[in-house]
Scaffold this motif. Sequence first.
Motif, mmCIF file in Angstrom:
data_model
loop_
_atom_site.group_PDB
_atom_site.id
_atom_site.type_symbol
_atom_site.label_atom_id
_atom_site.label_comp_id
_atom_site.label_asym_id
_atom_site.label_seq_id
_atom_site.Cartn_x
_atom_site.Cartn_y
_atom_site.Cartn_z
ATOM 1 N N PRO A 103 -5.315 100.286 -82.574
ATOM 2 C CA PRO A 103 -5.298 99.561 -81.317
ATOM 3 C C PRO A 103 -3.918 99.631 -80.674
ATOM 4 C CG PRO A 103 -5.204 97.996 -83.135
ATOM 5 C CD PRO A 103 -5.397 99.361 -83.728
ATOM 6 N N PRO A 104 -3.839 99.377 -79.370
ATOM 7 C CA PRO A 104 -2.550 99.439 -78.674
ATOM 8 C C PRO A 104 -1.537 98.469 -79.286
ATOM 9 C CG PRO A 104 -4.366 99.232 -77.112
ATOM 10 C CD PRO A 104 -4.935 99.023 -78.471
ATOM 11 N N MET A 105 -0.312 98.934 -79.453
ATOM 12 C CA MET A 105 0.747 98.131 -80.064
ATOM 13 C C MET A 105 2.047 98.337 -79.304
ATOM 14 S SD MET A 105 0.197 98.932 -84.058
ATOM 15 C CE MET A 105 -1.432 99.083 -84.737
ATOM 16 N N VAL A 106 2.903 97.311 -79.369
ATOM 17 C CA VAL A 106 4.234 97.399 -78.771
ATOM 18 C C VAL A 106 5.234 96.967 -79.837
ATOM 19 C CG1 VAL A 106 5.781 96.492 -77.003
ATOM 20 C CG2 VAL A 106 3.390 96.926 -76.450
ATOM 21 N N ILE A 107 6.262 97.784 -80.049
ATOM 22 C CA ILE A 107 7.300 97.454 -81.030
ATOM 23 C C ILE A 107 8.339 96.567 -80.359
ATOM 24 C CG2 ILE A 107 9.140 98.391 -82.483
ATOM 25 C CD1 ILE A 107 7.364 100.912 -82.774
ATOM 26 N N ILE A 108 8.651 95.457 -81.018
ATOM 27 C CA ILE A 108 9.650 94.511 -80.521
ATOM 28 C C ILE A 108 10.840 94.560 -81.484
ATOM 29 C CG2 ILE A 108 10.109 92.116 -79.883
ATOM 30 C CD1 ILE A 108 7.828 93.348 -78.264
ATOM 31 N N MET A 109 12.018 94.810 -80.961
ATOM 32 C CA MET A 109 13.232 94.895 -81.784
ATOM 33 C C MET A 109 14.028 93.588 -81.695
ATOM 34 S SD MET A 109 12.972 97.994 -82.952
ATOM 35 C CE MET A 109 14.564 98.371 -83.598
ATOM 36 N N GLU A 163 2.834 85.484 -72.192
ATOM 37 C CA GLU A 163 2.344 86.030 -70.918
ATOM 38 C C GLU A 163 1.432 87.234 -71.151
ATOM 39 O OE1 GLU A 163 5.572 86.951 -68.249
ATOM 40 O OE2 GLU A 163 6.701 85.235 -68.981
ATOM 41 N N TYR A 164 1.563 87.849 -72.327
ATOM 42 C CA TYR A 164 0.782 89.033 -72.668
ATOM 43 C C TYR A 164 -0.209 88.635 -73.759
ATOM 44 C CZ TYR A 164 4.686 91.134 -70.268
ATOM 45 O OH TYR A 164 5.631 91.445 -69.338
ATOM 46 N N PRO A 165 -1.488 88.892 -73.553
ATOM 47 C CA PRO A 165 -2.498 88.421 -74.501
ATOM 48 C C PRO A 165 -2.611 89.274 -75.771
ATOM 49 C CG PRO A 165 -3.550 89.521 -72.669
ATOM 50 C CD PRO A 165 -2.078 89.499 -72.367
ATOM 51 N N ALA A 166 -1.573 89.281 -76.578
ATOM 52 C CA ALA A 166 -1.620 89.993 -77.858
ATOM 53 C C ALA A 166 -2.551 89.239 -78.796
ATOM 54 C CB ALA A 166 -0.221 90.080 -78.459
ATOM 55 N N ILE A 167 -3.223 89.978 -79.688
ATOM 56 C CA ILE A 167 -4.152 89.335 -80.619
ATOM 57 C C ILE A 167 -3.541 89.153 -82.001
ATOM 58 C CG2 ILE A 167 -6.213 90.096 -79.399
ATOM 59 C CD1 ILE A 167 -6.522 92.267 -81.560
ATOM 60 N N HIS A 206 13.558 92.763 -91.265
ATOM 61 C CA HIS A 206 14.323 93.895 -90.717
ATOM 62 C C HIS A 206 14.677 93.722 -89.248
ATOM 63 C CE1 HIS A 206 13.560 97.324 -93.766
ATOM 64 N NE2 HIS A 206 13.536 96.175 -94.378
ATOM 65 N N GLY A 207 14.054 92.747 -88.576
ATOM 66 C CA GLY A 207 14.307 92.582 -87.150
ATOM 67 C C GLY A 207 13.417 93.445 -86.286
ATOM 68 N N ILE A 208 12.366 94.008 -86.887
ATOM 69 C CA ILE A 208 11.417 94.846 -86.162
ATOM 70 C C ILE A 208 10.030 94.216 -86.317
ATOM 71 C CG2 ILE A 208 10.362 97.126 -85.959
ATOM 72 C CD1 ILE A 208 12.887 98.231 -87.348
ATOM 73 N N SER A 209 9.376 93.987 -85.191
ATOM 74 C CA SER A 209 8.041 93.394 -85.202
ATOM 75 C C SER A 209 7.132 94.207 -84.291
ATOM 76 C CB SER A 209 8.094 91.947 -84.730
ATOM 77 O OG SER A 209 8.957 91.193 -85.556
ATOM 78 N N VAL A 210 5.841 94.042 -84.486
ATOM 79 C CA VAL A 210 4.851 94.763 -83.683
ATOM 80 C C VAL A 210 3.852 93.756 -83.123
ATOM 81 C CG1 VAL A 210 3.015 96.486 -83.740
ATOM 82 C CG2 VAL A 210 5.064 96.840 -85.102
ATOM 83 N N LEU A 211 3.647 93.799 -81.817
ATOM 84 C CA LEU A 211 2.581 93.022 -81.179
ATOM 85 C C LEU A 211 1.356 93.919 -81.087
ATOM 86 C CD1 LEU A 211 4.314 91.179 -78.210
ATOM 87 C CD2 LEU A 211 3.332 90.161 -80.257
ATOM 88 N N ILE A 212 0.217 93.401 -81.486
ATOM 89 C CA ILE A 212 -1.020 94.178 -81.492
ATOM 90 C C ILE A 212 -1.946 93.622 -80.413
ATOM 91 C CG2 ILE A 212 -2.996 94.899 -82.881
ATOM 92 C CD1 ILE A 212 -1.144 94.305 -85.334
ATOM 93 N N GLU A 257 -2.643 96.029 -71.011
ATOM 94 C CA GLU A 257 -1.808 94.870 -71.309
ATOM 95 C C GLU A 257 -0.586 95.294 -72.112
ATOM 96 O OE1 GLU A 257 -4.784 92.528 -73.168
ATOM 97 O OE2 GLU A 257 -5.497 91.690 -71.276
ATOM 98 N N ALA A 258 -0.782 96.149 -73.111
ATOM 99 C CA ALA A 258 0.331 96.641 -73.915
ATOM 100 C C ALA A 258 1.273 97.489 -73.063
ATOM 101 C CB ALA A 258 -0.191 97.465 -75.092
ATOM 102 N N GLU A 259 0.705 98.301 -72.198
ATOM 103 C CA GLU A 259 1.527 99.137 -71.331
ATOM 104 C C GLU A 259 2.364 98.283 -70.385
ATOM 105 O OE1 GLU A 259 0.724 103.233 -69.072
ATOM 106 O OE2 GLU A 259 -0.318 101.517 -68.189
#
Length: 124
Positions: free
Chosen positions: A55-61, A87-91, A103-109, A119-121
């Motif tokens: 599924p679409p994901m965005v990496i957050i640093m 504001e973004y409907p991540a699940i 590590h300071g790295i997270s992913v929103l799915i 939405e991810a874009e």
Amino acid sequence: MRRTKVDRRVKLHRELAEFIDMDLKMRGASVILCEIYGKWKGLREKEKDHEVVWPPMVIIMNTKLDKDDNDKWLGMGNPELLEYFNEYPAIGAHHSYGPQGHHGISVLIFESSTTGYFEAEGLG
């Protein structure tokens, strides 16, 4: 043999188009499909072969917060990260951990749909 590959690709393309159409109708979208297809990044690019994470994901640093008493890094948890980006409907969200902690790295799915992709874009 070549004919079979072409036929299979055309069939998969039609099935994907039907799935996207059904997904948009279920969500009550009143968007003309040609307009949607033209907005997908990569479809306008000259390069023909693109990998899409699904599924679409965005990496957050930079999601580290502080160190604990054992000198390990602490970071945002799922509730904090989802609230921060409310504001973004991540699940969902996932975080990267190692021997030194967060590590300071997270992913929103995001949802596995056309809507989730857009939405991810919008966040990316």
